[in-house]
Design a protein around this motif. Structure first.
Motif, PDB file in Angstrom:
ATOM      1  N   SER A 217      16.992  62.998  66.471  1.00 28.86           N
ATOM      2  CA  SER A 217      15.876  62.103  66.746  1.00 28.86           C
ATOM      3  C   SER A 217      14.638  62.939  67.033  1.00 28.86           C
ATOM      4  N   GLU A 218      13.530  62.573  66.378  1.00 28.83           N
ATOM      5  CA  GLU A 218      12.239  63.220  66.605  1.00 28.83           C
ATOM      6  C   GLU A 218      11.264  62.166  67.124  1.00 28.83           C
ATOM      7  N   VAL A 219      10.669  62.455  68.268  1.00 34.53           N
ATOM      8  CA  VAL A 219       9.801  61.498  68.948  1.00 34.53           C
ATOM      9  C   VAL A 219       8.434  62.143  69.119  1.00 34.53           C
ATOM     10  N   ILE A 220       7.432  61.589  68.447  1.00 36.65           N
ATOM     11  CA  ILE A 220       6.093  62.174  68.421  1.00 36.65           C
ATOM     12  C   ILE A 220       5.116  61.229  69.111  1.00 36.65           C
ATOM     13  N   ALA A 221       4.553  61.664  70.229  1.00 36.47           N
ATOM     14  CA  ALA A 221       3.603  60.856  70.994  1.00 36.47           C
ATOM     15  C   ALA A 221       2.212  61.490  70.904  1.00 36.47           C
ATOM     16  N   LYS A 222       1.314  60.798  70.219  1.00 40.07           N
ATOM     17  CA  LYS A 222      -0.057  61.289  70.075  1.00 40.07           C
ATOM     18  C   LYS A 222      -0.853  61.053  71.368  1.00 40.07           C
ATOM     19  N   ASP A 223      -2.131  61.443  71.379  1.00 40.28           N
ATOM     20  CA  ASP A 223      -2.960  61.367  72.580  1.00 40.28           C
ATOM     21  C   ASP A 223      -2.901  59.974  73.224  1.00 40.28           C
ATOM     22  N   ASN A 224      -2.662  59.979  74.527  1.00 41.43           N
ATOM     23  CA  ASN A 224      -2.733  58.763  75.342  1.00 41.43           C
ATOM     24  C   ASN A 224      -1.718  57.692  74.917  1.00 41.43           C
ATOM     25  N   SER A 225      -0.651  58.093  74.265  1.00 39.26           N
ATOM     26  CA  SER A 225       0.388  57.137  73.880  1.00 39.26           C
ATOM     27  C   SER A 225       1.579  57.252  74.828  1.00 39.26           C
ATOM     28  N   LYS A 226       2.466  56.263  74.743  1.00 43.88           N
ATOM     29  CA  LYS A 226       3.665  56.283  75.584  1.00 43.88           C
ATOM     30  C   LYS A 226       4.859  55.806  74.779  1.00 43.88           C
ATOM     31  N   ILE A 227       5.941  56.585  74.843  1.00 44.04           N
ATOM     32  CA  ILE A 227       7.206  56.228  74.201  1.00 44.04           C
ATOM     33  C   ILE A 227       8.305  56.245  75.264  1.00 44.04           C
ATOM     34  N   THR A 228       9.002  55.139  75.375  1.00 45.19           N
ATOM     35  CA  THR A 228      10.183  55.057  76.229  1.00 45.19           C
ATOM     36  C   THR A 228      11.404  54.972  75.320  1.00 45.19           C
ATOM     37  N   TYR A 229      12.337  55.896  75.519  1.00 45.89           N
ATOM     38  CA  TYR A 229      13.489  56.027  74.616  1.00 45.89           C
ATOM     39  C   TYR A 229      14.765  55.885  75.441  1.00 45.89           C
ATOM     40  N   GLY A 230      15.557  54.868  75.108  1.00 43.34           N
ATOM     41  CA  GLY A 230      16.835  54.668  75.786  1.00 43.34           C
ATOM     42  C   GLY A 230      17.974  54.697  74.800  1.00 43.34           C
ATOM     43  N   THR A 231      19.134  55.120  75.239  1.00 44.55           N
ATOM     44  CA  THR A 231      20.294  55.126  74.354  1.00 44.55           C
ATOM     45  C   THR A 231      21.578  54.969  75.143  1.00 44.55           C
ATOM     46  N   VAL A 232      22.565  54.353  74.482  1.00 45.81           N
ATOM     47  CA  VAL A 232      23.949  54.402  74.957  1.00 45.81           C
ATOM     48  C   VAL A 232      24.799  54.833  73.771  1.00 45.81           C
ATOM     49  N   ASP A 233      25.363  56.037  73.855  1.00 41.50           N
ATOM     50  CA  ASP A 233      26.271  56.560  72.831  1.00 41.50           C
ATOM     51  C   ASP A 233      27.701  56.339  73.302  1.00 41.50           C
ATOM     52  N   PHE A 234      28.496  55.633  72.489  1.00 44.57           N
ATOM     53  CA  PHE A 234      29.904  55.443  72.842  1.00 44.57           C
ATOM     54  C   PHE A 234      30.733  55.462  71.562  1.00 44.57           C
ATOM     55  N   LEU A 235      30.801  56.658  70.965  1.00 43.93           N
ATOM     56  CA  LEU A 235      31.556  56.864  69.738  1.00 43.93           C
ATOM     57  C   LEU A 235      32.921  57.474  70.064  1.00 43.93           C
ATOM     58  N   CYS A 236      33.856  57.332  69.163  1.00 44.08           N
ATOM     59  CA  CYS A 236      35.261  57.595  69.452  1.00 44.08           C
ATOM     60  C   CYS A 236      35.627  59.080  69.381  1.00 44.08           C
ATOM     61  N   LYS A 237      36.860  59.358  69.765  1.00 44.18           N
ATOM     62  CA  LYS A 237      37.420  60.699  69.661  1.00 44.18           C
ATOM     63  C   LYS A 237      37.485  61.123  68.199  1.00 44.18           C
ATOM     64  N   GLY A 238      37.458  62.425  67.993  1.00 43.78           N
ATOM     65  CA  GLY A 238      37.595  62.956  66.643  1.00 43.78           C
ATOM     66  C   GLY A 238      36.285  63.225  65.943  1.00 43.78           C
ATOM     67  N   LEU A 239      35.222  62.592  66.391  1.00 49.18           N
ATOM     68  CA  LEU A 239      33.898  62.872  65.838  1.00 49.18           C
ATOM     69  C   LEU A 239      33.350  64.127  66.526  1.00 49.18           C
ATOM     70  N   THR A 240      33.408  65.246  65.839  1.00 48.65           N
ATOM     71  CA  THR A 240      32.845  66.474  66.386  1.00 48.65           C
ATOM     72  C   THR A 240      31.333  66.366  66.315  1.00 48.65           C
ATOM     73  N   GLY A 241      30.676  66.411  67.458  1.00 50.44           N
ATOM     74  CA  GLY A 241      29.281  66.005  67.495  1.00 50.44           C
ATOM     75  C   GLY A 241      28.277  67.096  67.796  1.00 50.44           C
ATOM     76  N   HIS A 242      27.153  67.017  67.082  1.00 47.82           N
ATOM     77  CA  HIS A 242      25.971  67.801  67.421  1.00 47.82           C
ATOM     78  C   HIS A 242      24.793  66.838  67.426  1.00 47.82           C
ATOM     79  N   VAL A 243      24.191  66.659  68.597  1.00 44.21           N
ATOM     80  CA  VAL A 243      23.161  65.641  68.775  1.00 44.21           C
ATOM     81  C   VAL A 243      21.895  66.296  69.310  1.00 44.21           C
ATOM     82  N   ILE A 244      20.790  66.110  68.578  1.00 43.57           N
ATOM     83  CA  ILE A 244      19.484  66.608  69.008  1.00 43.57           C
ATOM     84  C   ILE A 244      18.563  65.412  69.215  1.00 43.57           C
ATOM     85  N   ARG A 245      17.950  65.327  70.380  1.00 43.10           N
ATOM     86  CA  ARG A 245      16.882  64.359  70.629  1.00 43.10           C
ATOM     87  C   ARG A 245      15.717  65.130  71.236  1.00 43.10           C
ATOM     88  N   ARG A 246      14.593  65.141  70.519  1.00 40.81           N
ATOM     89  CA  ARG A 246      13.452  65.957  70.962  1.00 40.81           C
ATOM     90  C   ARG A 246      12.151  65.181  70.879  1.00 40.81           C
TER      91      ARG A 246
END
Length: 436
Positions: A217-246
């Protein structure tokens, strides 16, 4: 170390063309794939990845069901969506864009909410301007290159100047096929003086999977902007994961995060926010529950370049059974960021003798006139808290459960959608009380 895949360049190009992606994206995919064996793997602290399977990737196209209305959505989706009031909703079923609803008033204002492939086809120049350009680089390491080559889902959100979106935008990803690989890319751009709240849910309805999880996930906030980012990850066993949120915040911009990271597979999580502009700010809250034999690594950074910037990190984790976690929290104030404020707190509760939690607060300060502080702890549930509750007739098991919910409440309480709050509360309950 060289890696082989069941996919090849021809398959990747055919997939890109089938999605009507622009030529620049097809080229990005091809270049990334051809360079995989020349780019190094990431090196998360205290975690060796040589035995982690990121490469068992087959070319599997799953055509899942689509839906014509919110009433037709699966019950698993309805549980996390306020159906009566939702205005902006995107549902991805495995890798299929299954449903989308966007407030017509927002579309009239120039707001774009589209699945990532459609956005690339219809808004090519705009997506290209931001896609893996600022927050994450294609060649950052082998897993970012793999993501660029095999991207197969996700969402693009663009909010024009001076537009304030009052109703949250929600994405729900429903996963119920063990062969599915999730290479989702979310790109959110808030232009100057705009505001948006975005919430995503990743849900598995199967106990285990043979697929791969590679999210950016890429989150770009320009001048004087606001981004609120919420998440609930609930994925199963066996999924080898690499997660980037920036995130990247410009002058006077705000990026706030509330992340419930509940996946049951081994996962590397990288959450980084760059406070580039003066008076920029980020408040990051994360809760984690690990169980079974999970191995988890969380690198959380707020890197401050702007004067008077404010970066606060709060991470609370619960480890049970034989689960282990590394919590690295990094507050980095760069030279020139005078009057910056960096604060962080990392705490881990261990519920069993075999569970492990390693909380490492790190402050890197290259400027004198700043404010900074940190706190960290890793240990058992406070016996005094248990004693207090038990002295009022509550059983030890119930007292421990109440303490854990209170410990994780700071993130649950700030999620902006009531159905998502309920989901995270239920997931925490399920993971804490389950027997492995």
């Amino acid at each position: 170390m060289s890696q082989t895949f069941d996919v090849n360049l021809e398959i990747i190009q055919e997939f890109s063309q089938s999605k009507k992606e622009p030529s620049w994206m097809t080229a990005v995919r091809g270049d990334a794939f051809s360079r995989l064996n020349t780019i190094e793997m990431p090196k998360p602290d205290k975690t060796k990845l040589d035995k982690w399977d990121f490469y068992s990737i087959k070319h599997t196209v799953i055509d899942s069901e689509t839906y014509s209305s919110t009433d037709a959505l699966p019950d698993e989706v309805k549980k996390v969506v306020d159906i009566e009031s939702v205005d902006n909703l995107y549902v991805q079923y495995n890798n299929t864009p299954a449903f989308i609803k966007v407030d017509p008033k927002l579309e009239a204002q120039g707001v774009i909410i589209k699945n990532i492939h459609t956005a690339m086809a219809e808004h090519s120049d705009l997506v290209q301007q931001y896609f893996m350009a600022e927050a994450v680089k294609v060649d950052e390491h082998r897993l970012t290159a793999l993501h660029a080559a095999l991207l197969n889902g996700g969402l693009f959100v663009y909010v024009p100047k001076n537009v304030v979106i009052e109703s949250p935008i929600q994405m729900v990803v429903l996963h119920d096929n063990e062969e599915v690989n999730l290479f989702n890319h979310v790109l959110i751009v808030a232009d100057e003086s705009s505001e948006v709240t975005y919430v995503e849910n990743y849900i598995s309805t199967i106990p285990s999977s043979k697929g791969q999880l590679n999210l950016i996930s890429e989150v770009i906030a320009k001048d004087n902007s606001k981004i609120t980012y919420g998440t609930v990850d609930f994925l199963c066993k066996g999924l080898t994961g690499h997660v980037i949120r920036r995130g990247v915040a410009a002058q006077d911009a705000v990026i706030d995060w509330a992340l419930g990271l509940m996946n049951d597979g081994d996962t590397i999580n990288d959450n980084t926010t760059y406070l580039m502009g003066d008076n920029s700010a980020s408040d990051l809250k994360i809760v984690v529950v690990g169980r079974g034999k999970q191995k988890l690594n969380f690198t959380t950074q707020i890197i401050q370049y702007g004067k008077n910037s404010v970066g606060h990190i709060l991470k609370h984790g619960v480890m049970k059974d034989s689960a282990s976690s590394i919590f690295n929290g990094i507050g980095y104030i760069k030279h020139g960021a005078t009057k910056a404020d960096a604060q962080q707190e990392s705490r881990v509760l261990m519920l069993s003798e075999k569970s492990r939690g390693d909380a490492n607060p790190i402050l890197l300060i290259d400027e004198d006139d700043v404010t900074a502080g940190h706190a960290a702890s890793a240990g058992r549930v406070d016996p005094m808290q248990l004693f207090y509750l038990m002295s009022r007739g509550i059983s030890k098991q119930e007292a421990e459960r109440l303490v854990i919910h209170g410990f994780l409440a700071p993130v649950v309480n700030v999620l902006p959608i009531e159905a998502v709050k309920r989901q995270l509360t239920e997931v925490i309950e399920q993971k804490v009380t389950s027997k492995n």
